[in-house]
Motif scaffolding. Structure first.
Motif, PDB file in Angstrom:
ATOM      1  N   LYS A 454       0.815  -1.226   0.000  1.00 29.41           N
ATOM      2  CA  LYS A 454       0.000   0.000   0.000  1.00 29.41           C
ATOM      3  C   LYS A 454       0.846   1.272   0.000  1.00 29.41           C
ATOM      4  CE  LYS A 454      -0.553   0.058   5.053  1.00 29.41           C
ATOM      5  NZ  LYS A 454      -1.527   0.118   6.159  1.00 29.41           N
ATOM      6  N   ASP A 455       2.066   1.220   0.535  1.00 26.40           N
ATOM      7  CA  ASP A 455       2.915   2.412   0.605  1.00 26.40           C
ATOM      8  C   ASP A 455       3.745   2.637  -0.668  1.00 26.40           C
ATOM      9  OD1 ASP A 455       2.032   2.929   3.184  1.00 26.40           O
ATOM     10  OD2 ASP A 455       3.610   1.716   4.105  1.00 26.40           O
ATOM     11  N   GLN A 456       3.721   1.670  -1.581  1.00 26.29           N
ATOM     12  CA  GLN A 456       4.494   1.821  -2.825  1.00 26.29           C
ATOM     13  C   GLN A 456       3.820   2.838  -3.739  1.00 26.29           C
ATOM     14  OE1 GLN A 456       7.202   1.601  -4.131  1.00 26.29           O
ATOM     15  NE2 GLN A 456       7.455   0.096  -5.744  1.00 26.29           N
ATOM     16  N   LYS A 457       4.606   3.677  -4.402  1.00 26.73           N
ATOM     17  CA  LYS A 457       4.064   4.636  -5.365  1.00 26.73           C
ATOM     18  C   LYS A 457       5.089   4.857  -6.476  1.00 26.73           C
ATOM     19  CE  LYS A 457       5.463   8.443  -2.321  1.00 26.73           C
ATOM     20  NZ  LYS A 457       4.999   9.600  -1.533  1.00 26.73           N
ATOM     21  N   PRO A 458       4.621   5.221  -7.676  1.00 23.35           N
ATOM     22  CA  PRO A 458       5.529   5.364  -8.821  1.00 23.35           C
ATOM     23  C   PRO A 458       6.446   6.584  -8.696  1.00 23.35           C
ATOM     24  CG  PRO A 458       3.245   5.177  -9.521  1.00 23.35           C
ATOM     25  CD  PRO A 458       3.233   5.416  -8.057  1.00 23.35           C
ATOM     26  N   SER A 459       7.571   6.507  -9.369  1.00 27.13           N
ATOM     27  CA  SER A 459       8.475   7.649  -9.494  1.00 27.13           C
ATOM     28  C   SER A 459       8.757   7.873 -10.973  1.00 27.13           C
ATOM     29  CB  SER A 459       9.785   7.385  -8.749  1.00 27.13           C
ATOM     30  OG  SER A 459      10.504   6.339  -9.393  1.00 27.13           O
ATOM     31  N   LYS A 460       9.398   9.012 -11.297  1.00 23.28           N
ATOM     32  CA  LYS A 460       9.701   9.317 -12.698  1.00 23.28           C
ATOM     33  C   LYS A 460      10.590   8.245 -13.332  1.00 23.28           C
ATOM     34  CE  LYS A 460      11.187  13.614 -12.234  1.00 23.28           C
ATOM     35  NZ  LYS A 460      11.691  14.947 -12.659  1.00 23.28           N
ATOM     36  N   SER A 461      11.422   7.594 -12.521  1.00 19.66           N
ATOM     37  CA  SER A 461      12.345   6.589 -13.062  1.00 19.66           C
ATOM     38  C   SER A 461      11.609   5.396 -13.672  1.00 19.66           C
ATOM     39  CB  SER A 461      13.293   6.099 -11.964  1.00 19.66           C
ATOM     40  OG  SER A 461      12.575   5.415 -10.951  1.00 19.66           O
ATOM     41  N   TRP A 462      10.344   5.170 -13.244  1.00 22.00           N
ATOM     42  CA  TRP A 462       9.578   4.055 -13.813  1.00 22.00           C
ATOM     43  C   TRP A 462       9.422   4.220 -15.326  1.00 22.00           C
ATOM     44  CZ3 TRP A 462       5.017   1.704 -10.615  1.00 22.00           C
ATOM     45  CH2 TRP A 462       5.456   1.404  -9.313  1.00 22.00           C
ATOM     46  N   LEU A 463       9.355   5.463 -15.788  1.00 22.98           N
ATOM     47  CA  LEU A 463       9.152   5.713 -17.217  1.00 22.98           C
ATOM     48  C   LEU A 463      10.356   5.308 -18.054  1.00 22.98           C
ATOM     49  CD1 LEU A 463       7.337   9.145 -17.004  1.00 22.98           C
ATOM     50  CD2 LEU A 463       6.320   6.965 -17.664  1.00 22.98           C
ATOM     51  N   ASP A 464      11.505   5.091 -17.401  1.00 19.91           N
ATOM     52  CA  ASP A 464      12.683   4.609 -18.120  1.00 19.91           C
ATOM     53  C   ASP A 464      12.572   3.123 -18.448  1.00 19.91           C
ATOM     54  OD1 ASP A 464      13.908   7.093 -18.019  1.00 19.91           O
ATOM     55  OD2 ASP A 464      14.859   6.677 -16.087  1.00 19.91           O
ATOM     56  N   SER A 473       1.017   5.585 -19.292  1.00 17.38           N
ATOM     57  CA  SER A 473      -0.077   6.524 -19.039  1.00 17.38           C
ATOM     58  C   SER A 473      -0.440   6.538 -17.558  1.00 17.38           C
ATOM     59  CB  SER A 473      -1.295   6.137 -19.882  1.00 17.38           C
ATOM     60  OG  SER A 473      -2.389   6.968 -19.595  1.00 17.38           O
ATOM     61  N   GLY A 474      -0.485   5.358 -16.933  1.00 12.32           N
ATOM     62  CA  GLY A 474      -0.820   5.257 -15.510  1.00 12.32           C
ATOM     63  C   GLY A 474       0.191   5.977 -14.631  1.00 12.32           C
ATOM     64  N   VAL A 475       1.465   5.804 -14.942  1.00 12.73           N
ATOM     65  CA  VAL A 475       2.527   6.457 -14.161  1.00 12.73           C
ATOM     66  C   VAL A 475       2.471   7.970 -14.360  1.00 12.73           C
ATOM     67  CG1 VAL A 475       5.026   6.702 -13.887  1.00 12.73           C
ATOM     68  CG2 VAL A 475       4.031   4.430 -14.214  1.00 12.73           C
ATOM     69  N   ARG A 476       2.319   8.419 -15.586  1.00 11.62           N
ATOM     70  CA  ARG A 476       2.286   9.851 -15.891  1.00 11.62           C
ATOM     71  C   ARG A 476       1.120  10.544 -15.191  1.00 11.62           C
ATOM     72  NH1 ARG A 476       4.399  12.037 -20.446  1.00 11.62           N
ATOM     73  NH2 ARG A 476       2.393  12.814 -21.159  1.00 11.62           N
ATOM     74  N   GLU A 477      -0.059   9.931 -15.269  1.00  6.29           N
ATOM     75  CA  GLU A 477      -1.238  10.521 -14.624  1.00  6.29           C
ATOM     76  C   GLU A 477      -1.046  10.647 -13.121  1.00  6.29           C
ATOM     77  OE1 GLU A 477      -4.751   8.398 -15.668  1.00  6.29           O
ATOM     78  OE2 GLU A 477      -4.528   8.771 -17.823  1.00  6.29           O
ATOM     79  N   ASN A 484       3.323  16.248  -7.932  1.00 12.26           N
ATOM     80  CA  ASN A 484       3.765  17.625  -8.170  1.00 12.26           C
ATOM     81  C   ASN A 484       4.766  17.720  -9.329  1.00 12.26           C
ATOM     82  OD1 ASN A 484       2.235  18.702  -5.998  1.00 12.26           O
ATOM     83  ND2 ASN A 484       3.798  17.981  -4.563  1.00 12.26           N
ATOM     84  N   VAL A 485       4.541  16.922 -10.362  1.00 11.03           N
ATOM     85  CA  VAL A 485       5.402  16.932 -11.550  1.00 11.03           C
ATOM     86  C   VAL A 485       4.632  17.584 -12.692  1.00 11.03           C
ATOM     87  CG1 VAL A 485       6.670  15.539 -13.207  1.00 11.03           C
ATOM     88  CG2 VAL A 485       6.561  14.826 -10.815  1.00 11.03           C
ATOM     89  N   LYS A 486       5.262  18.552 -13.372  1.00 13.61           N
ATOM     90  CA  LYS A 486       4.625  19.220 -14.499  1.00 13.61           C
ATOM     91  C   LYS A 486       4.625  18.314 -15.730  1.00 13.61           C
ATOM     92  CE  LYS A 486       5.856  23.883 -13.013  1.00 13.61           C
ATOM     93  NZ  LYS A 486       6.573  25.132 -13.364  1.00 13.61           N
ATOM     94  N   LYS A 487       3.579  18.458 -16.506  1.00  9.62           N
ATOM     95  CA  LYS A 487       3.438  17.638 -17.714  1.00  9.62           C
ATOM     96  C   LYS A 487       4.641  17.786 -18.631  1.00  9.62           C
ATOM     97  CE  LYS A 487       0.201  16.702 -21.474  1.00  9.62           C
ATOM     98  NZ  LYS A 487      -1.079  17.111 -22.129  1.00  9.62           N
ATOM     99  N   GLU A 488       5.177  19.024 -18.727  1.00 12.08           N
ATOM    100  CA  GLU A 488       6.310  19.291 -19.609  1.00 12.08           C
ATOM    101  C   GLU A 488       7.549  18.501 -19.193  1.00 12.08           C
ATOM    102  OE1 GLU A 488       4.436  21.609 -18.154  1.00 12.08           O
ATOM    103  OE2 GLU A 488       3.249  22.122 -19.930  1.00 12.08           O
ATOM    104  N   GLU A 489       7.696  18.261 -17.883  1.00  6.99           N
ATOM    105  CA  GLU A 489       8.857  17.527 -17.388  1.00  6.99           C
ATOM    106  C   GLU A 489       8.832  16.074 -17.836  1.00  6.99           C
ATOM    107  OE1 GLU A 489       9.940  18.044 -13.217  1.00  6.99           O
ATOM    108  OE2 GLU A 489       8.499  19.696 -13.122  1.00  6.99           O
ATOM    109  N   LEU A 490       7.628  15.570 -18.056  1.00 13.44           N
ATOM    110  CA  LEU A 490       7.501  14.158 -18.414  1.00 13.44           C
ATOM    111  C   LEU A 490       7.720  13.919 -19.900  1.00 13.44           C
ATOM    112  CD1 LEU A 490       4.412  13.214 -16.233  1.00 13.44           C
ATOM    113  CD2 LEU A 490       6.818  12.803 -15.744  1.00 13.44           C
TER     114      LEU A 490
END
Length: 645
Positions: A454-464, A473-477, A484-490
């Motif tokens: 339950k405490d696990q959550k995605p990070s930007k590194s998952w997209l690699d 799409s699930g990670v980005r959303e 608190n990540v801007k769409k442009e950063e992704l």
């Protein structure tokens, strides 16, 4: 009861009928003696020796025209469980030991089968196996199983026979294994629908003499009318198989249910096959039959011009003679051989995967066989690979559901395929009993059990690591809403693939060191006049007269080197057709060209893409070959590429 001595004598007889040489037969018998010692005292459920089952399986392999090593694999099928891989390799060679290793892998896959999802299992097996000869052995084993299934309870017999009829028989058909397919259908059908099997069998038996006289009379008449116009290599008649008759009957089910059609009115009981020398003679015979007999022209089927998905070629003509309807098959000797043996006829060539979906024709596979027969280099064949679903992998859930994923997908992709919430909280997975982290790449045929917290959550590194659209799409959303990540950063995290070439050089002095990539707008090819456009520390290589260059202001003069210093690729896009691959590779025969690998894939039902990897070569030769490739029927474009990064 089935006995060792009877099975052995039948096996010897079949080997001689199929013209195996004395040396092969001697090796087979030696292998049987070796396997018999290992399996001594081990019996099948029916009480007969286990070695008998393997000998009978091997007999089917021999009848199907398979190679020596495939026969050895069948003979050692059960013994392998009690021998080390190293011992098999020492006694029978690496080829046989690897095939047996693959049989174990295949058995593990089919144990996980979900019978209502035959197509996915079908596809997954073919994309996973390194050597399709293993599948031929498995199909032959299933045939031997269903032949001797009477020792099991009736309900179990029907369950197994139904699965074989629905899965293994169609699979054998798609591989062009006519001998195995026909027998799988007949033996399974007599168990699945015993009453209908008996009804058709009794009808055929009652009218046996009448049918024989009818066929002999028609064959004599056809010989008389055809032989003065064309050389007939062979002509013979037969009564269709019971399952074939039943299947045709079912296709007319409305008439059957309404009682409007009886077995005596059945279309497809009679069949005559005419064998000639050439394709031209096939059409000549067709036209003569049109002229001399009452023919249903609208039912004529030309499988020479429109080859079946499993490579089958023939012309089918339906005629009426003495109030009975007959199917005439017209084909050459080569077509007849392939129709009976199919892909098994070429099984001595290993290391391939068919490259197209099952609904698409297997002409690429047949092309590969032609290339193999035409080639004198075994090394080339080993380096040539064909992928069936090169953009897909197939994995299992613990409940044996099949999950389809993109190639190189990771555990997180699998988790999101199950459910978005499972993906978001995935910490890893047990893969075939071994714990693996979320970024672990999955392989075909593995069982994946997702572990969540339950405490696990995605990070930007998952997209690699995530490859599927659903996972990304699930990670980005999640990151945009809760991270608190801007769409442009992704956007910058989306994978970008560029193709760099290292056989282009500037014709003017420059202090900067650039990387070169071929511009897609004009696709310059070797010996074209070049102009470079500098953008973002990268030079885009254009044809000198490319219109798009007008919109840029920073240029550099370029030229081709005399020779490519490293490996490079030719990408050929074309309309998919039979014989295409053979044409491509024949065109590329050149003493200055060294092909490393060929990969052919289907883009869609109409188009195909072939990637040819080559060693360093003179640019003049490359240019000449490219021009020849562009002239091949169906080719729409040829591109040259360098190193991907």
């Amino acid at each position: 009861m089935l006995t060792y001595s009877h099975a052995l004598e039948e096996f010897k007889k079949v080997c001689k009928e199929e013209k195996h040489n004395d040396e092969d037969i001697k090796l087979f018998l030696k292998t049987i003696t070796y396997a018999n010692k290992i399996l001594e005292g081990k019996n099948r459920i029916g009480g007969y020796p286990l070695i008998v089952h393997d000998i009978n399986t091997a007999s089917w392999i021999v009848k199907s025209g398979l190679c020596k090593d495939t026969v050895l694999c069948a003979l050692l099928y059960d013994s392998y469980k009690f021998i080390s891989h190293e011992e098999i390799e020492q006694k029978f060679g690496k080829d046989v030991s690897n095939m047996l290793k693959e049989t174990k892998k295949l058995s593990e896959m089919t144990k996980k089968k979900k019978e209502q999802d035959n197509e996915n299992l079908n596809r997954m097996i073919l994309v996973s196996l390194k050597d399709l000869r293993v599948l031929f052995v498995k199909i032959a084993t299933k045939l031997e199983n269903v032949i001797n299934i009477k020792y099991l309870p009736l309900k179990e017999q029907q369950r197994i026979a139904k699965y074989i009829l629905n899965f293994y028989a169609p699979l054998a058909n798609r591989l062009g294994l006519a001998v195995l397919r026909r027998n799988l259908e007949e033996y399974s059908f007599r168990i699945v629908n015993a009453s209908k099997y008996t009804e058709i069998k009794n009808y055929l038996k009652e009218s046996e003499e009448e049918q024989e006289n009818f066929l002999n009379g028609l064959i004599y008449e056809m010989k008389t009318k055809l032989s003065s116009h064309v050389e007939l290599k062979n002509i013979f008649g037969r009564i269709k198989s019971i399952y074939s008759i039943y299947s045709k009957f079912q296709r007319n089910s409305n008439q059957v249910q309404q009682g409007k059609k009886s077995l005596k009115q059945q279309w497809d009981i009679y069949g005559i096959r005419i064998i000639v020398n050439t394709i031209g003679e096939c059409y000549k015979v067709r036209d003569l039959i049109f002229k001399e007999f009452k023919v249903f022209r609208e039912l004529t089927k030309d499988y020479i011009a429109n080859t079946k998905p499993n490579g089958y070629e023939s012309i089918h003509v339906f005629l009426e003679h003495k109030n009975k309807r007959v199917e005439i098959q017209i084909r050459t000797q080569e077509m007849d051989f392939f129709a009976e043996k199919g892909s098994a006829a070429h099984s001595s060539y290993k290391g391939f995967n068919p490259n197209l979906t099952f609904e698409k024709r297997i002409s690429w596979l047949r092309d590969l066989f032609e290339v193999q027969q035409d080639s004198t280099s075994n090394e080339f064949l080993k380096k040539t690979s064909f992928e069936l679903f090169n953009e897909r992998i197939f994995c299992f859930t613990p409940h044996n559901d099949v999950i389809k994923l993109d190639k190189d997908s990771c555990v997180w992709d699998f988790a999101f395929a199950l459910h978005n919430k499972i993906g978001l909280h995935c910490v890893g997975a047990m893969i075939d009993g071994v714990f693996c982290v979320g970024e672990h790449k999955l392989e075909n045929g593995t069982t994946v059990e997702i572990i969540i917290h339950k405490d696990q959550k995605p990070s930007k590194s998952w997209l690699d690591y995530c490859k599927t659209k659903k996972a990304r799409s699930g990670v980005r959303e999640y990151l945009i809403k809760f991270g608190n990540v801007k769409k442009e950063e992704l956007e910058i995290l989306l994978p970008v693939e560029r193709n760099y070439v290292d056989f282009i050089q500037p014709t003017e002095k420059t202090k900067e060191r650039y990387r070169y990539t071929i511009a897609k707008c004009c696709n310059p090819l070797p010996l074209d006049h070049l102009q470079g456009n500098i953008r973002d520390d990268l030079i885009y290589v254009h044809k000198k007269d490319c219109d798009k260059l007008k919109s840029y202001d920073k240029f550099i003069s370029l030229d081709w080197m005399e020779k490519t210093p490293k490996e490079f690729f030719l990408i050929v896009n074309a309309r998919n057709r039979q014989g295409l691959l053979m044409d491509l590779l024949s065109t590329m025969k050149n003493k200055d060209l060294s092909i490393i690998k060929v990969k052919a894939t289907s883009i869609n039902d109409e188009n195909a893409k072939t990637i040819i990897k080559l060693n360093s070569a003179p640019l003049k030769i490359v240019s000449s070959v490219v021009k020849k490739l562009e002239k091949i029927e169906g080719v729409t474009s040829v591109k040259i590429e360098g190193i991907k990064s």
